[in-house]
Write a protein that holds these residues in place. Structure first.
Motif, PDB file in Angstrom:
ATOM      1  N   ARG A 134       3.822  -5.008   1.692  1.00  0.00           N
ATOM      2  CA  ARG A 134       3.476  -5.553   0.374  1.00  0.00           C
ATOM      3  C   ARG A 134       3.719  -4.505  -0.718  1.00  0.00           C
ATOM      4  O   ARG A 134       4.253  -4.817  -1.792  1.00  0.00           O
ATOM      5  N   ILE A 135       3.364  -3.232  -0.427  1.00  0.00           N
ATOM      6  CA  ILE A 135       3.460  -2.201  -1.467  1.00  0.00           C
ATOM      7  C   ILE A 135       4.906  -1.717  -1.640  1.00  0.00           C
ATOM      8  O   ILE A 135       5.399  -1.577  -2.757  1.00  0.00           O
ATOM      9  N   THR A 136       5.582  -1.460  -0.511  1.00  0.00           N
ATOM     10  CA  THR A 136       6.895  -0.804  -0.629  1.00  0.00           C
ATOM     11  C   THR A 136       8.057  -1.800  -0.735  1.00  0.00           C
ATOM     12  O   THR A 136       9.102  -1.450  -1.281  1.00  0.00           O
ATOM     13  N   GLY A 137       7.863  -3.009  -0.208  1.00  0.00           N
ATOM     14  CA  GLY A 137       8.965  -3.992  -0.208  1.00  0.00           C
ATOM     15  C   GLY A 137       9.593  -4.165  -1.578  1.00  0.00           C
ATOM     16  O   GLY A 137      10.821  -4.015  -1.736  1.00  0.00           O
ATOM     17  N   PRO A 138       8.794  -4.474  -2.612  1.00  0.00           N
ATOM     18  CA  PRO A 138       9.407  -4.745  -3.923  1.00  0.00           C
ATOM     19  C   PRO A 138      10.140  -3.534  -4.498  1.00  0.00           C
ATOM     20  O   PRO A 138      11.110  -3.703  -5.245  1.00  0.00           O
ATOM     21  N   VAL A 139       9.711  -2.308  -4.155  1.00  0.00           N
ATOM     22  CA  VAL A 139      10.326  -1.120  -4.762  1.00  0.00           C
ATOM     23  C   VAL A 139      11.461  -0.565  -3.909  1.00  0.00           C
ATOM     24  O   VAL A 139      12.500  -0.152  -4.427  1.00  0.00           O
ATOM     25  N   PHE A 140      11.270  -0.534  -2.575  1.00  0.00           N
ATOM     26  CA  PHE A 140      12.238   0.173  -1.728  1.00  0.00           C
ATOM     27  C   PHE A 140      13.189  -0.743  -0.961  1.00  0.00           C
ATOM     28  O   PHE A 140      14.172  -0.279  -0.415  1.00  0.00           O
ATOM     29  N   ILE A 141      12.882  -2.026  -0.870  1.00  0.00           N
ATOM     30  CA  ILE A 141      13.734  -2.887  -0.029  1.00  0.00           C
ATOM     31  C   ILE A 141      14.457  -3.964  -0.836  1.00  0.00           C
ATOM     32  O   ILE A 141      15.669  -4.105  -0.763  1.00  0.00           O
ATOM     33  N   HIS A 155       1.092   0.175  -7.895  1.00  0.00           N
ATOM     34  CA  HIS A 155      -0.229   0.272  -8.517  1.00  0.00           C
ATOM     35  C   HIS A 155      -0.881   1.593  -8.095  1.00  0.00           C
ATOM     36  O   HIS A 155      -0.827   1.946  -6.908  1.00  0.00           O
ATOM     37  N   PRO A 156      -1.510   2.340  -9.058  1.00  0.00           N
ATOM     38  CA  PRO A 156      -2.104   3.635  -8.694  1.00  0.00           C
ATOM     39  C   PRO A 156      -3.019   3.528  -7.475  1.00  0.00           C
ATOM     40  O   PRO A 156      -3.058   4.432  -6.633  1.00  0.00           O
ATOM     41  N   ARG A 157      -3.694   2.387  -7.349  1.00  0.00           N
ATOM     42  CA  ARG A 157      -4.615   2.199  -6.218  1.00  0.00           C
ATOM     43  C   ARG A 157      -3.849   2.197  -4.880  1.00  0.00           C
ATOM     44  O   ARG A 157      -4.368   2.584  -3.845  1.00  0.00           O
ATOM     45  N   ASP A 158      -2.575   1.779  -4.939  1.00  0.00           N
ATOM     46  CA  ASP A 158      -1.777   1.658  -3.703  1.00  0.00           C
ATOM     47  C   ASP A 158      -0.967   2.912  -3.388  1.00  0.00           C
ATOM     48  O   ASP A 158      -0.370   3.014  -2.319  1.00  0.00           O
ATOM     49  N   MET A 159      -0.924   3.846  -4.358  1.00  0.00           N
ATOM     50  CA  MET A 159      -0.034   5.003  -4.245  1.00  0.00           C
ATOM     51  C   MET A 159      -0.216   5.768  -2.929  1.00  0.00           C
ATOM     52  O   MET A 159       0.753   6.076  -2.236  1.00  0.00           O
ATOM     53  N   LEU A 160      -1.486   6.042  -2.581  1.00  0.00           N
ATOM     54  CA  LEU A 160      -1.754   6.807  -1.357  1.00  0.00           C
ATOM     55  C   LEU A 160      -1.266   6.069  -0.118  1.00  0.00           C
ATOM     56  O   LEU A 160      -0.911   6.677   0.882  1.00  0.00           O
ATOM     57  N   HIS A 161      -1.227   4.732  -0.214  1.00  0.00           N
ATOM     58  CA  HIS A 161      -0.877   3.938   0.960  1.00  0.00           C
ATOM     59  C   HIS A 161       0.628   3.879   1.216  1.00  0.00           C
ATOM     60  O   HIS A 161       1.056   3.275   2.189  1.00  0.00           O
ATOM     61  N   VAL A 162       1.429   4.489   0.321  1.00  0.00           N
ATOM     62  CA  VAL A 162       2.873   4.537   0.584  1.00  0.00           C
ATOM     63  C   VAL A 162       3.134   5.410   1.823  1.00  0.00           C
ATOM     64  O   VAL A 162       4.098   5.218   2.558  1.00  0.00           O
ATOM     65  N   PRO A 200       9.337   9.369   7.820  1.00  0.00           N
ATOM     66  CA  PRO A 200       8.053   9.207   7.131  1.00  0.00           C
ATOM     67  C   PRO A 200       7.305   7.965   7.618  1.00  0.00           C
ATOM     68  O   PRO A 200       7.930   6.961   7.970  1.00  0.00           O
ATOM     69  N   ALA A 201       5.966   8.071   7.588  1.00  0.00           N
ATOM     70  CA  ALA A 201       5.124   6.968   8.090  1.00  0.00           C
ATOM     71  C   ALA A 201       5.416   5.664   7.353  1.00  0.00           C
ATOM     72  O   ALA A 201       5.192   4.577   7.901  1.00  0.00           O
ATOM     73  N   THR A 202       5.950   5.751   6.141  1.00  0.00           N
ATOM     74  CA  THR A 202       6.309   4.545   5.384  1.00  0.00           C
ATOM     75  C   THR A 202       7.176   3.610   6.226  1.00  0.00           C
ATOM     76  O   THR A 202       7.094   2.386   6.089  1.00  0.00           O
TER      77      THR A 202
END
Ligand code: FAD
Length: 491
Positions: A134-141, A155-162, A200-202
């Motif tokens: 959900r977090i990385t799909g729109p930006v990286f894929i 979203h800043p709240r999601d940043m750590l979860h990348v 990377p864990a991403t």
């Protein structure tokens, strides 16, 4: 009539770009050196057997649905994608067998048998990878290539979860305890030709597309995808010239203006898309200048993904203990990846993948036989390793290992063909035989990967495994869409 948009290469990325452009009303001409479309997606037949020689695991069904709907068509009218069940059958050296089934309760019961703590760990892992998607799909894929500023869209709240600063393996260890499940989940790094101990864990996001989205098998074989895309492209008016080698991209005033064929004739184009490794474009297709030399040096420093050693075997007999997709794990997984990426030698104790499409399509083998596609991850080609010398002895390593798993097939082999990383390089044009372009072992890989639009030459675009968003059939399909979108914005 306006010049066509020229696409060099009819791999999946090239076909996807052609479909998107033609659907938007553009004239498109694809120029392909081989006699058939598909590139790495190809097939081979012999003595009543049939094999797919490249990709065998298809995920992200939605990417193909979107491709056909972009042209106002329905995927089902061109291609039957069947769910594969179990997704994969996993065999471990200690005798553990795990069927990765779509039936979650049945899967959890198997995991409980291995280590009861891993039931909750695995469920937490599934929600972790869904969140990564959900977090990385729109930006990286799914969108245009990321730039450092793209992270502002997270979203800043999601940043750590990348989760880019620990390895895939470290993240997996924080969820599950059993060595079996750790090895199994780490294996998803190989879907982009990377190592779970360095990537990377991403990239655990790959597990989401398979475990939560499923594995699909195109009825008739994987090559049915290339055939379906070719049919759609032709219906949309795309011209495909096979057997046509492109010698050079014509550059005028720093702008791609066409291509030069092997016989010296030229074809003008409104824009050029190279469905060719980006570094190869710089090395062989573009005129050499100080700027292009500099860029080639930079591109050559990108670590390639792993390659593969393949045995296509026509095997007499039926093996009900095997599924459509099977994995036989090595005893020392970290050692296997050290062999591939650091020693750059084929692993002594390889993990072996066996796909048998005759389980789904019985006509892929004569009655009472099976078509085994055996793939082992291998290092990208280096000048100091000669596969011609090593291929027979490595075949023995692979067959010995299968025998240790109870599959003594040597005397049942009726047809056989070996493909080494060197063969893959020759047959597909993949630099150093890399299956997926670059390795993705670097936490910054998504930013280092070449953009779909060339930074130096105007009107030159890229689709394929070495450009954004990376290798694998669904990803190169997306790269074609992104290259087309960039062109449509400009011309
Ligand atoms: C053995 C193997 C197993 C794989 N397994 C999987 C898997 O299970 N799942 C998955 O999703 N992916 C898998 N992949 C990766 C996947 O196949 C690739 O990422 C994808 O098919 C690459 O597509 P592409 O668009 O980059 O084009 P390519 O397939 O690289 O095609 C490029 C085309 O350009 C043509 N060309 C190049 N230069 C010229 C020139 N100068 N003139 C004219 N034509 C030219 C070539 O002939 C070729 O047809 C595998 C790959 C291999 C090799």
């Amino acid at each position: 009539m306006a010049d066509p948009i020229l696409i060099i290469g009819a791999g999946i990325g090239g076909l996807s770009a052609a479909i998107h452009l033609a659907a938007a009303g553009k004239r498109v001409l694809i120029l392909e050196q081989n006699t058939a479309v598909g590139g790495k997606m190809s097939e081979w037949t012999a003595q009543g057997f049939r094999w797919d020689t490249g990709p065998s695991v298809i995920t992200m069904r939605h990417v193909f649905e979107e491709l056909f709907s972009a042209a106002g068509k329905r995927l089902e009218d061109y291609l039957t994608l069947l769910p594969v069940e179990p997704l994969t059958r996993y065999f471990f050296p200690d005798g553990t067998l795990l069927d990765f089934t779509r039936d979650l309760p049945a899967l959890l019961r198997q995991i409980e048998q291995i280590d009861a703590r891993d039931v909750e760990g695995f469920l937490n892992y599934l929600s972790y990878v869904a969140r990564l998607h959900r977090i990385t799909g729109p930006v990286f894929i799914y969108d245009e290539p990321p730039r450092p500023g793209s992270l502002l869209r997270v979203h800043p709240r999601d940043m750590l979860h990348v989760d880019a600063w620990r390895s895939m393996d470290r993240a997996i260890r924080s969820f599950v305890h059993s060595p079996q499940l750790r090895q199994l989940l780490g294996r998803f790094a190989t879907y982009v030709g990377a190592s779970p101990y360095r990537a990377p864990a991403t990239l655990n996001v790959i597990a989401h597309v398979e475990l939560n989205g499923g594995v699909w098998y195109p009825q008739g074989g994987i090559y049915a995808i290339a055939r379906a895309m070719e049919r759609l492209a032709l219906e949309l008016g795309v011209e495909i010239r096979t057997g046509t080698w492109i010698d050079q991209i014509l550059v005028k005033d720093n702008r791609a203006a066409g291509v030069v064929l092997a016989d010296g004739r030229t074809i003008s184009g409104e824009a050029v898309i190279a469905n060719v490794d980006v570094a190869t474009v710089y090395e062989h297709l573009l005129p050499r200048t100080a700027q292009t030399e500099k860029r080639l040096r930079k591109l050559s420093r990108i670590e390639p993904s792993c390659s593969g050693f393949i045995l296509m075997l026509g095997v007499e007999g039926q093996h009900p203990q095997l599924a459509h997709h099977n994995i036989f794990f090595s005893r020392d997984y970290p050692g296997e990846f050290r062999d591939i990426f650091e020693r750059q030698r084929p692993p002594d104790d390889p993990t072996i993948y066996v796909a048998i499409t005759s389980k789904a399509d019985p006509d892929h083998a004569p009655a009472g036989h099976e078509n085994w596609f055996v793939l082992v991850n291998a290092p990208a080609c280096t000048p100091d390793f000669d596969w011609r010398e090593a291929q027979q002895s490595y075949r023995e390593v692979v067959l010995d290992r299968l025998r240790e798993y109870g599959l003594d097939i040597r005397r049942s082999i009726r047809v056989e063909r070996i493909l080494t990383p060197a063969d893959l390089e020759t047959m597909t044009g993949a630099r150093r035989g890399a299956l997926y372009g670059s390795s993705s072992n670097n936490p910054l890989a998504a930013f280092l990967r070449p953009h779909n639009q060339d930074p130096l030459i105007r009107n030159l675009y890229y689709a394929g495994g070495t450009t954004h968003p990376g290798g694998g059939v669904p990803m190169v399909t997306l790269s074609g869409k992104l290259a087309a979108r960039l062109i449509l914005k400009k011309v």
